[in-house]
Design a protein around this motif. Structure first.
Motif, PDB file in Angstrom:
ATOM      1  N   VAL A   1      19.793 -19.691  23.953  1.00  0.00           N
ATOM      2  CA  VAL A   1      17.971 -20.066  24.009  1.00  0.00           C
ATOM      3  C   VAL A   1      17.505 -19.189  23.090  1.00  0.00           C
ATOM      4  N   GLN A   2      16.633 -20.225  22.332  1.00  0.00           N
ATOM      5  CA  GLN A   2      15.713 -19.726  21.254  1.00  0.00           C
ATOM      6  C   GLN A   2      14.533 -19.771  21.756  1.00  0.00           C
ATOM      7  N   LEU A   3      14.015 -18.485  21.556  1.00  0.00           N
ATOM      8  CA  LEU A   3      12.390 -17.961  21.771  1.00  0.00           C
ATOM      9  C   LEU A   3      11.698 -17.983  20.779  1.00  0.00           C
ATOM     10  N   VAL A   4      10.523 -18.558  20.755  1.00  0.00           N
ATOM     11  CA  VAL A   4       9.555 -18.596  19.695  1.00  0.00           C
ATOM     12  C   VAL A   4       8.176 -18.212  20.132  1.00  0.00           C
ATOM     13  N   GLU A   5       7.802 -17.073  20.149  1.00  0.00           N
ATOM     14  CA  GLU A   5       6.366 -16.700  20.472  1.00  0.00           C
ATOM     15  C   GLU A   5       5.386 -17.130  19.554  1.00  0.00           C
ATOM     16  N   SER A   6       4.230 -17.290  19.831  1.00  0.00           N
ATOM     17  CA  SER A   6       3.072 -17.442  19.065  1.00  0.00           C
ATOM     18  C   SER A   6       1.624 -16.985  19.624  1.00  0.00           C
ATOM     19  N   GLY A   7       0.761 -17.242  18.679  1.00  0.00           N
ATOM     20  CA  GLY A   7      -0.696 -16.677  19.442  1.00  0.00           C
ATOM     21  C   GLY A   7      -1.195 -15.402  18.826  1.00  0.00           C
ATOM     22  N   GLY A   8      -0.332 -14.856  18.081  1.00  0.00           N
ATOM     23  CA  GLY A   8      -0.528 -13.580  17.537  1.00  0.00           C
ATOM     24  C   GLY A   8      -1.748 -13.634  16.677  1.00  0.00           C
ATOM     25  N   GLY A   9      -2.409 -12.628  15.912  1.00  0.00           N
ATOM     26  CA  GLY A   9      -3.463 -12.727  15.125  1.00  0.00           C
ATOM     27  C   GLY A   9      -4.217 -11.126  15.132  1.00  0.00           C
ATOM     28  N   PHE A  10      -5.131 -11.414  14.466  1.00  0.00           N
ATOM     29  CA  PHE A  10      -6.292 -10.514  14.115  1.00  0.00           C
ATOM     30  C   PHE A  10      -7.435 -10.548  15.088  1.00  0.00           C
ATOM     31  N   VAL A  11      -7.712  -9.500  15.789  1.00  0.00           N
ATOM     32  CA  VAL A  11      -8.824  -9.626  16.604  1.00  0.00           C
ATOM     33  C   VAL A  11      -9.477  -8.226  16.842  1.00  0.00           C
ATOM     34  N   GLN A  12     -10.688  -8.322  16.979  1.00  0.00           N
ATOM     35  CA  GLN A  12     -11.767  -7.099  17.172  1.00  0.00           C
ATOM     36  C   GLN A  12     -11.465  -6.225  18.661  1.00  0.00           C
ATOM     37  N   ALA A  13     -11.745  -5.195  18.606  1.00  0.00           N
ATOM     38  CA  ALA A  13     -11.439  -4.272  19.807  1.00  0.00           C
ATOM     39  C   ALA A  13     -12.510  -5.019  20.844  1.00  0.00           C
ATOM     40  N   GLY A  14     -12.181  -5.121  22.032  1.00  0.00           N
ATOM     41  CA  GLY A  14     -12.752  -5.739  22.932  1.00  0.00           C
ATOM     42  C   GLY A  14     -12.385  -7.307  23.102  1.00  0.00           C
ATOM     43  N   GLY A  15     -11.794  -7.911  22.345  1.00  0.00           N
ATOM     44  CA  GLY A  15     -11.681  -9.262  22.165  1.00  0.00           C
ATOM     45  C   GLY A  15     -10.400  -9.667  22.863  1.00  0.00           C
ATOM     46  N   SER A  16     -10.097 -11.120  22.717  1.00  0.00           N
ATOM     47  CA  SER A  16      -8.955 -11.556  23.597  1.00  0.00           C
ATOM     48  C   SER A  16      -8.085 -12.432  22.814  1.00  0.00           C
ATOM     49  N   LEU A  17      -6.707 -12.649  23.136  1.00  0.00           N
ATOM     50  CA  LEU A  17      -6.044 -13.447  22.599  1.00  0.00           C
ATOM     51  C   LEU A  17      -4.753 -13.692  23.696  1.00  0.00           C
ATOM     52  N   ARG A  18      -4.466 -15.079  23.517  1.00  0.00           N
ATOM     53  CA  ARG A  18      -3.532 -15.513  24.525  1.00  0.00           C
ATOM     54  C   ARG A  18      -2.233 -15.692  23.716  1.00  0.00           C
ATOM     55  N   LEU A  19      -0.984 -15.061  24.266  1.00  0.00           N
ATOM     56  CA  LEU A  19       0.156 -15.213  23.427  1.00  0.00           C
ATOM     57  C   LEU A  19       1.017 -16.211  24.427  1.00  0.00           C
ATOM     58  N   SER A  20       1.844 -17.029  23.456  1.00  0.00           N
ATOM     59  CA  SER A  20       2.786 -18.044  24.488  1.00  0.00           C
ATOM     60  C   SER A  20       4.159 -17.752  24.048  1.00  0.00           C
ATOM     61  N   CYS A  21       4.913 -18.125  25.158  1.00  0.00           N
ATOM     62  CA  CYS A  21       6.357 -18.082  25.032  1.00  0.00           C
ATOM     63  C   CYS A  21       7.128 -19.443  25.732  1.00  0.00           C
ATOM     64  N   PRO A  22       7.201 -20.240  24.856  1.00  0.00           N
ATOM     65  CA  PRO A  22       7.848 -21.607  25.491  1.00  0.00           C
ATOM     66  C   PRO A  22       9.215 -21.437  25.746  1.00  0.00           C
ATOM     67  N   THR A  23       9.392 -21.760  27.051  1.00  0.00           N
ATOM     68  CA  THR A  23      10.790 -21.547  27.563  1.00  0.00           C
ATOM     69  C   THR A  23      11.044 -22.390  28.778  1.00  0.00           C
ATOM     70  N   THR A  24      12.045 -23.021  28.890  1.00  0.00           N
ATOM     71  CA  THR A  24      12.602 -23.882  29.928  1.00  0.00           C
ATOM     72  C   THR A  24      13.214 -23.085  31.131  1.00  0.00           C
ATOM     73  N   THR A  25      13.507 -21.900  30.855  1.00  0.00           N
ATOM     74  CA  THR A  25      14.003 -21.027  32.034  1.00  0.00           C
ATOM     75  C   THR A  25      13.177 -21.001  33.286  1.00  0.00           C
ATOM     76  N   ILE A  26      11.941 -21.214  33.071  1.00  0.00           N
ATOM     77  CA  ILE A  26      11.039 -21.087  34.465  1.00  0.00           C
ATOM     78  C   ILE A  26      11.315 -22.221  35.164  1.00  0.00           C
ATOM     79  N   HIS A  27      12.243 -23.332  34.797  1.00  0.00           N
ATOM     80  CA  HIS A  27      12.509 -24.291  35.964  1.00  0.00           C
ATOM     81  C   HIS A  27      13.517 -23.864  36.943  1.00  0.00           C
ATOM     82  N   LYS A  28      14.448 -22.777  36.397  1.00  0.00           N
ATOM     83  CA  LYS A  28      15.467 -22.365  37.304  1.00  0.00           C
ATOM     84  C   LYS A  28      15.185 -21.765  38.363  1.00  0.00           C
ATOM     85  N   SER A  29      15.942 -21.772  39.462  1.00  0.00           N
ATOM     86  CA  SER A  29      15.601 -21.164  40.852  1.00  0.00           C
ATOM     87  C   SER A  29      15.650 -19.531  40.531  1.00  0.00           C
ATOM     88  N   ASP A  30      16.279 -19.075  39.578  1.00  0.00           N
ATOM     89  CA  ASP A  30      16.450 -17.591  39.488  1.00  0.00           C
ATOM     90  C   ASP A  30      16.122 -17.280  37.818  1.00  0.00           C
TER      91      ASP A  30
END
Length: 128
Positions: A1-30
């Motif tokens: 299973v290959q995981l590739v995170e994304s969404g990082g970067g530079f942000v000022q204090a107080g700001g927001s970011l959303r990081l992503s982790c695409p994975t099909t494992t979330i379709h499993k029952s466990d």
């Protein structure tokens, strides 16, 4: 299973970011999906994790530092687990990783030793 995170970067204090982790494992029952981070010169620490198990449902744990500021969400239609970072602080700077495994990997103390696959991480840099 290959995981590739994304969404990082530079942000000022107080700001927001959303990081992503695409994975099909979330379709499993466990399954478990964990988020971790590592700052330069520091050990890796757990940010939070979410798990799903038959007969138990979904459970999410957060570290003290992330609870109330960070949120883990699962988007089944996008095959992606997100980590929303709000109100970031300079101490949130680090490389953020996601990991997947069976549900028992996601535990209250957020230790990462039972995850099966890890991504390469995405860098988050917070400027004050």
């Amino acid at each position: 299973v290959q995981l590739v995170e994304s969404g990082g970067g530079f942000v000022q204090a107080g700001g927001s970011l959303r990081l992503s982790c695409p994975t099909t494992t979330i379709h499993k029952s466990d399954y478990a999906v964990g988020w971790f981070r590592q700052a330069p010169g520091k050990e890796r620490e757990g940010v939070g994790c979410v798990k799903q198990a038959e007969g138990i449902g979904q459970t999410t744990y957060y570290a003290d530092f992330s609870r109330g500021r960070f949120t883990i969400t699962i988007e089944h239609g996008e095959d992606t687990v997100y980590l929303q970072l709000n109100g970031v602080k300079s101490e949130d700077t680090g490389r953020y990783y996601c990991a997947v495994g069976w549900s028992f990997a996601c535990v209250l103390d957020l230790k990462g030793q039972n995850y099966l696959s890890w991504g390469q991480g995405t860098q988050v840099t917070v400027s004050s």
